[in-house]
Design a protein around this motif. Structure first.
Motif, PDB file in Angstrom:
ATOM      1  N   ILE A 511       0.971  -1.087  -0.090  1.00 27.40           N
ATOM      2  CA  ILE A 511      -0.007   0.144   0.052  1.00 27.40           C
ATOM      3  C   ILE A 511       0.763   1.170  -0.075  1.00 27.40           C
ATOM      4  CG2 ILE A 511      -2.041   1.252   1.259  1.00 27.40           C
ATOM      5  CD1 ILE A 511      -2.475  -1.619   2.533  1.00 27.40           C
ATOM      6  N   ARG A 512       0.667   2.087  -0.929  1.00 23.62           N
ATOM      7  CA  ARG A 512       1.510   3.281  -1.184  1.00 23.62           C
ATOM      8  C   ARG A 512       0.608   4.533  -1.008  1.00 23.62           C
ATOM      9  NH1 ARG A 512       4.215   1.195  -6.746  1.00 23.62           N
ATOM     10  NH2 ARG A 512       5.236  -0.513  -5.870  1.00 23.62           N
ATOM     11  N   HIS A 513       1.272   5.683  -0.279  1.00 21.74           N
ATOM     12  CA  HIS A 513       0.519   6.961  -0.278  1.00 21.74           C
ATOM     13  C   HIS A 513       1.736   8.007  -0.298  1.00 21.74           C
ATOM     14  CE1 HIS A 513      -1.517  10.205   1.390  1.00 21.74           C
ATOM     15  NE2 HIS A 513      -2.681   9.728   1.451  1.00 21.74           N
ATOM     16  N   PRO A 514       1.359   9.109  -0.961  1.00 26.11           N
ATOM     17  CA  PRO A 514       2.471  10.017  -1.164  1.00 26.11           C
ATOM     18  C   PRO A 514       2.997  10.490   0.278  1.00 26.11           C
ATOM     19  CG  PRO A 514       0.480  10.930  -1.945  1.00 26.11           C
ATOM     20  CD  PRO A 514       0.306   9.528  -1.683  1.00 26.11           C
ATOM     21  N   ASN A 515       2.223  10.755   1.405  1.00 24.89           N
ATOM     22  CA  ASN A 515       2.605  11.268   2.418  1.00 24.89           C
ATOM     23  C   ASN A 515       2.788  10.084   3.740  1.00 24.89           C
ATOM     24  OD1 ASN A 515       2.203  13.854   1.454  1.00 24.89           O
ATOM     25  ND2 ASN A 515       0.032  13.866   1.759  1.00 24.89           N
ATOM     26  N   ALA A 535      -4.803  -1.768   7.911  1.00 26.66           N
ATOM     27  CA  ALA A 535      -3.329  -1.140   7.697  1.00 26.66           C
ATOM     28  C   ALA A 535      -3.870   0.218   8.084  1.00 26.66           C
ATOM     29  CB  ALA A 535      -2.793  -1.303   6.101  1.00 26.66           C
ATOM     30  N   ALA A 536      -2.996   0.582   9.127  1.00 30.02           N
ATOM     31  CA  ALA A 536      -2.801   2.039   9.459  1.00 30.02           C
ATOM     32  C   ALA A 536      -1.635   2.668   9.107  1.00 30.02           C
ATOM     33  CB  ALA A 536      -3.070   2.223  11.014  1.00 30.02           C
ATOM     34  N   LEU A 537      -1.353   3.471   8.156  1.00 34.66           N
ATOM     35  CA  LEU A 537      -0.332   3.805   7.500  1.00 34.66           C
ATOM     36  C   LEU A 537       0.292   5.039   8.430  1.00 34.66           C
ATOM     37  CD1 LEU A 537      -1.132   4.300   3.757  1.00 34.66           C
ATOM     38  CD2 LEU A 537      -0.486   2.467   4.781  1.00 34.66           C
ATOM     39  N   GLN A 538       1.762   4.831   8.605  1.00 36.16           N
ATOM     40  CA  GLN A 538       2.463   5.513   9.434  1.00 36.16           C
ATOM     41  C   GLN A 538       2.910   6.961   8.715  1.00 36.16           C
ATOM     42  OE1 GLN A 538       2.561   5.128  12.758  1.00 36.16           O
ATOM     43  NE2 GLN A 538       1.494   3.478  12.194  1.00 36.16           N
ATOM     44  N   PRO A 539       2.865   8.135   9.227  1.00 36.62           N
ATOM     45  CA  PRO A 539       3.050   9.511   8.694  1.00 36.62           C
ATOM     46  C   PRO A 539       4.602   9.409   8.057  1.00 36.62           C
ATOM     47  CG  PRO A 539       1.920  10.073  10.416  1.00 36.62           C
ATOM     48  CD  PRO A 539       2.409   8.488  10.464  1.00 36.62           C
ATOM     49  N   ARG A 540       4.973   9.554   6.926  1.00 39.14           N
ATOM     50  CA  ARG A 540       6.101   9.737   6.398  1.00 39.14           C
ATOM     51  C   ARG A 540       7.111  10.814   6.991  1.00 39.14           C
ATOM     52  NH1 ARG A 540       6.673   9.349   0.131  1.00 39.14           N
ATOM     53  NH2 ARG A 540       6.173   7.391   0.651  1.00 39.14           N
ATOM     54  N   THR A 541       8.192  10.300   7.582  1.00 34.70           N
ATOM     55  CA  THR A 541       9.098  11.575   8.249  1.00 34.70           C
ATOM     56  C   THR A 541       9.565  12.312   6.993  1.00 34.70           C
ATOM     57  OG1 THR A 541       9.396  10.060  10.003  1.00 34.70           O
ATOM     58  CG2 THR A 541      10.882  11.904   9.492  1.00 34.70           C
ATOM     59  N   VAL A 542       9.456  13.563   7.026  1.00 35.25           N
ATOM     60  CA  VAL A 542      10.027  14.551   6.015  1.00 35.25           C
ATOM     61  C   VAL A 542      11.381  15.243   6.467  1.00 35.25           C
ATOM     62  CG1 VAL A 542       9.362  16.530   4.350  1.00 35.25           C
ATOM     63  CG2 VAL A 542       7.614  14.934   5.335  1.00 35.25           C
ATOM     64  N   ALA A 543      12.409  14.812   5.972  1.00 36.52           N
ATOM     65  CA  ALA A 543      13.554  15.319   6.150  1.00 36.52           C
ATOM     66  C   ALA A 543      13.706  16.717   5.488  1.00 36.52           C
ATOM     67  CB  ALA A 543      14.925  14.353   5.593  1.00 36.52           C
ATOM     68  N   MET A 544      14.303  17.806   6.416  1.00 36.72           N
ATOM     69  CA  MET A 544      14.343  19.324   5.923  1.00 36.72           C
ATOM     70  C   MET A 544      15.910  19.422   5.695  1.00 36.72           C
ATOM     71  SD  MET A 544      11.252  19.789   5.890  1.00 36.72           S
ATOM     72  CE  MET A 544      11.213  21.701   6.063  1.00 36.72           C
ATOM     73  N   GLY A 545      16.171  20.219   4.849  1.00 37.75           N
ATOM     74  CA  GLY A 545      17.207  20.937   4.474  1.00 37.75           C
ATOM     75  C   GLY A 545      17.142  22.564   4.641  1.00 37.75           C
ATOM     76  N   GLU A 546      18.072  23.310   4.164  1.00 38.20           N
ATOM     77  CA  GLU A 546      18.084  24.981   4.374  1.00 38.20           C
ATOM     78  C   GLU A 546      18.533  25.393   3.076  1.00 38.20           C
ATOM     79  OE1 GLU A 546      20.560  27.939   6.944  1.00 38.20           O
ATOM     80  OE2 GLU A 546      18.728  27.038   8.125  1.00 38.20           O
ATOM     81  N   LEU A 547      17.371  26.418   2.376  1.00 42.00           N
ATOM     82  CA  LEU A 547      17.630  26.759   1.163  1.00 42.00           C
ATOM     83  C   LEU A 547      18.232  28.368   1.569  1.00 42.00           C
ATOM     84  CD1 LEU A 547      17.500  26.549  -1.790  1.00 42.00           C
ATOM     85  CD2 LEU A 547      14.869  27.112  -1.715  1.00 42.00           C
ATOM     86  N   HIS A 548      19.403  28.967   0.842  1.00 42.60           N
ATOM     87  CA  HIS A 548      19.861  29.965   0.889  1.00 42.60           C
ATOM     88  C   HIS A 548      19.602  30.511  -0.397  1.00 42.60           C
ATOM     89  CE1 HIS A 548      22.121  29.958   4.886  1.00 42.60           C
ATOM     90  NE2 HIS A 548      20.929  29.280   4.969  1.00 42.60           N
ATOM     91  N   LEU A 549      18.663  31.664  -0.801  1.00 41.69           N
ATOM     92  CA  LEU A 549      18.702  32.250  -2.106  1.00 41.69           C
ATOM     93  C   LEU A 549      19.178  33.651  -1.973  1.00 41.69           C
ATOM     94  CD1 LEU A 549      15.074  31.274  -3.177  1.00 41.69           C
ATOM     95  CD2 LEU A 549      17.109  30.072  -3.794  1.00 41.69           C
ATOM     96  N   SER A 550      19.661  33.998  -3.223  1.00 40.49           N
ATOM     97  CA  SER A 550      20.113  35.553  -3.499  1.00 40.49           C
ATOM     98  C   SER A 550      19.728  35.935  -4.904  1.00 40.49           C
ATOM     99  CB  SER A 550      21.651  35.564  -3.016  1.00 40.49           C
ATOM    100  OG  SER A 550      22.473  34.821  -4.024  1.00 40.49           O
ATOM    101  N   TRP A 551      19.681  37.356  -4.977  1.00 38.71           N
ATOM    102  CA  TRP A 551      19.258  37.995  -6.331  1.00 38.71           C
ATOM    103  C   TRP A 551      19.724  39.343  -6.103  1.00 38.71           C
ATOM    104  CZ3 TRP A 551      15.813  35.998  -2.659  1.00 38.71           C
ATOM    105  CH2 TRP A 551      14.908  37.019  -1.856  1.00 38.71           C
ATOM    106  N   PRO A 552      19.654  39.836  -7.416  1.00 34.00           N
ATOM    107  CA  PRO A 552      20.080  41.275  -7.470  1.00 34.00           C
ATOM    108  C   PRO A 552      18.937  42.043  -7.182  1.00 34.00           C
ATOM    109  CG  PRO A 552      19.449  40.282  -9.684  1.00 34.00           C
ATOM    110  CD  PRO A 552      19.638  39.061  -8.883  1.00 34.00           C
TER     111      PRO A 552
END
Length: 756
Positions: A511-515, A535-552
């Motif tokens: 059984i698959r679920h995107p979340n 089947a009680a699906l377990q929430p998927r642990t969402v790994a996080m990163g950090e995004l640094h953006l810069s622009w003129p």
């Protein structure tokens, strides 16, 4: 080799459904080795029942003709799709290519893992996964076909040492090297097919066969994004892992490849599925789709042998003898039923079943299920937000006929011309072509009817089958947005799901679920029993990163992350946590080219990305062979090669090479590089040979491409800044991240076309 005909069972309660009949060509009917291969294919594939593999119902011999009765798919093979894109100079969307590759991988993984009734692995390896052997239906189904040279444990024929089987450009390195192959050889072939779908180019194609084999043996593969910059890094990674030269570095199983593609497809919005593919097929092959619908209406009234015999009554004596001679009959010349003879009894006396056994009731039930799925697909498609083609160039601009879903022929193997199809254009022959075709229906229909009579004591068959079958009932929390697979086959998208008719034994429930995390459990299904799965699906642990953006620092700048506007300040910087994986970064600013780029965010790490917003003016590098003087808009740039910048995309420019002069607009204006051979210069264009394109969308903004070329513009494009485009048929693409939609624009000189 073999030819394939449309066929239908007689005396069915519903005459709308078809089968396909594949028979050995007469000149090969006495070739014992080929007949053994033909029988091997049928005995192998009759054991395979999966949504992504064409279903084989039976192998039989009627008089001197061996035949395979199989599922009929209305649509085209992948080669036809590739030819259409090449003709239109377009590239398949990334989402569509990923979907097709995923479906092929799912079907092949099922075949690779298949066991016989005694639990012994069949060890199936297709060995010929190529564009010709993947069918795409008008309903969005993707099916693998032609296991004619598959390697399996049940074969009676074996490949001789030193003999290569398969198309050279779709072999694996170990196959070319003469090593023992396993399922990873097919994974490499799927990777080759996937790379070609993404780029619309051949991956392994040398000047001659030996060079092609050398290229496959020692593969040097560039990521597909080097050809198609729209391909995100995640898809690049999946392709390159599939195409690893050393098989230990590849996906071990095709299911691993399918899962990776499934994750990617679940990450895009809106998602891409069978509804989208079916809609695209109906538009891209509109003429063939309409013809298929018409054939459907014409043939559904043929229900019995009497109908065929009546239609097959010879024409009047004034019909062309040449037309009669050109027709093809399935009956042996000296042995055919007489008019008035009991045709069913005739077929019973001249049919031998080698494998399988066609069950008419089961076939009709499957067809009704497919029809229900088709209706659901149409409802799902209607509920999705889509961009419609502009009335300015017709309700559907895809009216290109590629391939031939013929009156009598569904398709033939390469190099074999179906004698019926070759007659389609001759009016005098058409009546006898119909007779030939209906004779095919007699052959198939009567043998099917007799088989139903011989094997169709349905009560007995059902009782025997039921004694060795069980049921699984699956309940899932949450109950929606699911993919529920039992025994490797997708059974539903919402809970609960009841799966009956499972052969007693061990089966995998997935059984698959995107979340949520994927649920897997092996269950023992007893004969005649019911196994509940909670089947009680377990929430998927969402790994996080950090995004640094810069622009003129620019007035009016807007920044978007995964198409959503970001809250930005005046300092030209943005720092925020985001989920790992691919993130789409976009930016807009007045008087600048739009910016769009995928970046890969890694868990626990900082990902930096600098947004660059270039001038909207275009640049061109112009080279010639041999070198000559170059003038653009009357200004001398010296001798080629030269680079010219600052070209206004809304204007028609002039290019002069020596004494040759042409007007320059799109699509050439957006190519970035133009190369000319002075001895082969094209016909020059005048400014009056150009029309204009404007564009608009109702759902936000999109990047605009012309014939696959990014032009640095977004919607809307108004009449005040319309684009000059050479007259003719062009493909205009609206693209944003992984979401894209193609339209056909028929541009006429001096006129403006609105694409919306």
């Amino acid at each position: 080799m073999a030819e394939v005909f449309r066929a239908k069972p007689f005396n069915a309660p519903d005459g709308r459904h078809y089968l396909a009949l594949k028979r050995i060509l007469p000149h090969l009917a006495e070739d014992e080795q080929f007949i053994k291969m033909f029988i091997d294919e049928a005995k192998l594939t009759v054991q395979l029942r999966h949504p992504n593999i064409v279903q084989i119902y039976e192998l039989g011999q009627f008089q001197s003709s061996y035949y395979i009765l199989m599922e009929y798919i209305a649509g085209h093979d992948l080669l036809a799709l590739q030819k259409l894109h090449r003709k239109e100079r377009t590239v398949m969307s990334v989402a569509q290519a990923c979907f097709i590759a995923r479906e092929v991988a799912r079907g092949m993984d099922y075949a690779h893992r298949r066991h016989d009734v005694d639990g012994n692995p069949l060890n199936i390896i297709h060995r010929d996964i190529s564009p010709q052997n993947v069918l795409v239906g008008f309903d969005g189904q993707v099916k693998v076909i032609d296991f004619g040279i598959a390697k399996a444990a049940v074969q009676s024929t074996h490949t001789q040492v030193g003999v290569l089987k398969g198309k050279f450009g779709y072999m694996s390195p170990e196959q070319v090297r003469g090593l023992v192959i396993d399922q990873r050889s097919d994974v490499f072939a799927i990777g080759t097919l996937f790379w070609e779908l993404l780029t619309n180019r051949r991956l392994f194609r040398g000047e001659h066969e030996i060079e092609t084999l050398q290229m496959v043996r020692d593969p040097k593969v560039d990521p597909p994004s080097t050809v198609n910059p729209q391909i995100p890094a995640e898809v690049d990674r999946i392709v390159m892992k599939s195409l690893a030269g050393e098989r230990d570095d590849r996906f071990t199983w095709a299911s691993e490849l399918a899962d990776e593609l499934d994750n990617f497809l679940n990450s895009i919005d809106p998602p891409f599925g069978p509804a989208n593919l079916g809609s695209w097929m109906e538009q891209a092959f509109e003429e063939d789709f309409v013809a298929e619908q018409q054939k459907h209406l014409e043939f559904q009234e043929i229900r019995s042998a009497e109908d065929v015999i009546r239609i097959s009554t010879p024409p009047s004596s004034n019909e062309s003898e040449e037309a009669v001679e050109g027709a093809t009959m399935i009956w042996d010349a000296e042995l055919a039923p007489e008019i008035g003879e009991d045709a069913e009894a005739f077929a019973a006396n001249h049919t031998v079943v080698q494998a399988g056994g066609f069950d008419l009731s089961q076939f009709m039930a499957e067809q009704e299920a497919l029809a229900a799925a088709q209706s659901e697909r149409q409802r799902n498609l209607a509920s999705q937000p889509v961009i419609s083609a502009a009335n300015a160039f017709g309700a559907s601009a895809n009216a290109v006929r590629v391939g031939n879903v013929g009156l009598a022929e569904m398709g033939t193997q390469p190099g074999v011309q179906n004698p019926l199809a070759s007659q389609l254009a001759a009016p005098a022959a058409r009546a006898w072509i119909l007779i030939a075709f209906f004779a095919v229906l007699v052959f198939v229909g009567l043998s099917v009817t007799v088989l139903y009579m011989l094997f169709g004591s349905r009560d007995i068959a059902t009782t025997v089958a039921a004694s060795n079958e069980g049921t699984v009932v699956v309940n899932v929390t949450p109950p929606t947005n699911l993919q529920i697979l039992v025994a490797g086959v997708r059974r539903g998208d919402t809970s609960p799901v009841t799966v009956s008719g499972l052969v007693a034994g061990l089966h995998l429930v997935e059984i698959r679920h995107p979340n949520f995390e994927t649920f897997q459990r092996s269950v023992e299904v007893p004969a005649g029993g019911v196994v509940p799965i909670e089947a009680a699906l377990q929430p998927r642990t969402v790994a996080m990163g950090e995004l640094h953006l810069s622009w003129p620092k620019l007035d009016g700048i807007e920044v978007f992350i995964d198409t959503e506007p970001a809250q930005i300040g005046a300092d030209g910087k943005l720092v925020l946590p985001v989920p790992v994986g691919q993130r789409l970064i976009e930016a807009l600013a007045p008087g600048r080219r739009p910016y769009s780029r995928f970046v890969e965010v890694t868990a626990g790490e900082v990902t930096e990305s600098a947004i660059e917003l270039a001038s909207p003016k275009l640049s061109l590098t112009i080279s010639t062979e041999p070198s000559t003087s170059v003038f653009v808009n009357g200004k001398s740039l010296g001798r080629s090669p030269v680079k010219v910048s600052g070209l206004d995309p809304t204007q028609i420019h002039t290019l002069k090479l020596g004494r040759w002069q042409t007007a320059l607009g799109f699509p050439d204006l957006g190519k970035g590089t133009l190369h000319y051979v002075l001895a082969e210069l094209p016909l020059p264009k005048k400014a009056t040979d150009y029309g204009w394109i404007t564009a608009s969308t109702t759902q936000g903004w999109f990047h605009v491409e012309i014939n696959g070329i990014a032009i640095g513009r977004i919607t809307p494009i108004t009449s005040a800044d319309r684009l000059p485009v050479a007259e003719g048929n062009h493909t205009v693409t609206f693209r944003r991240g992984n979401q894209s939609r193609d339209f056909k624009a028929d541009v006429e000189a001096g006129l403006t076309v609105l694409v919306k």
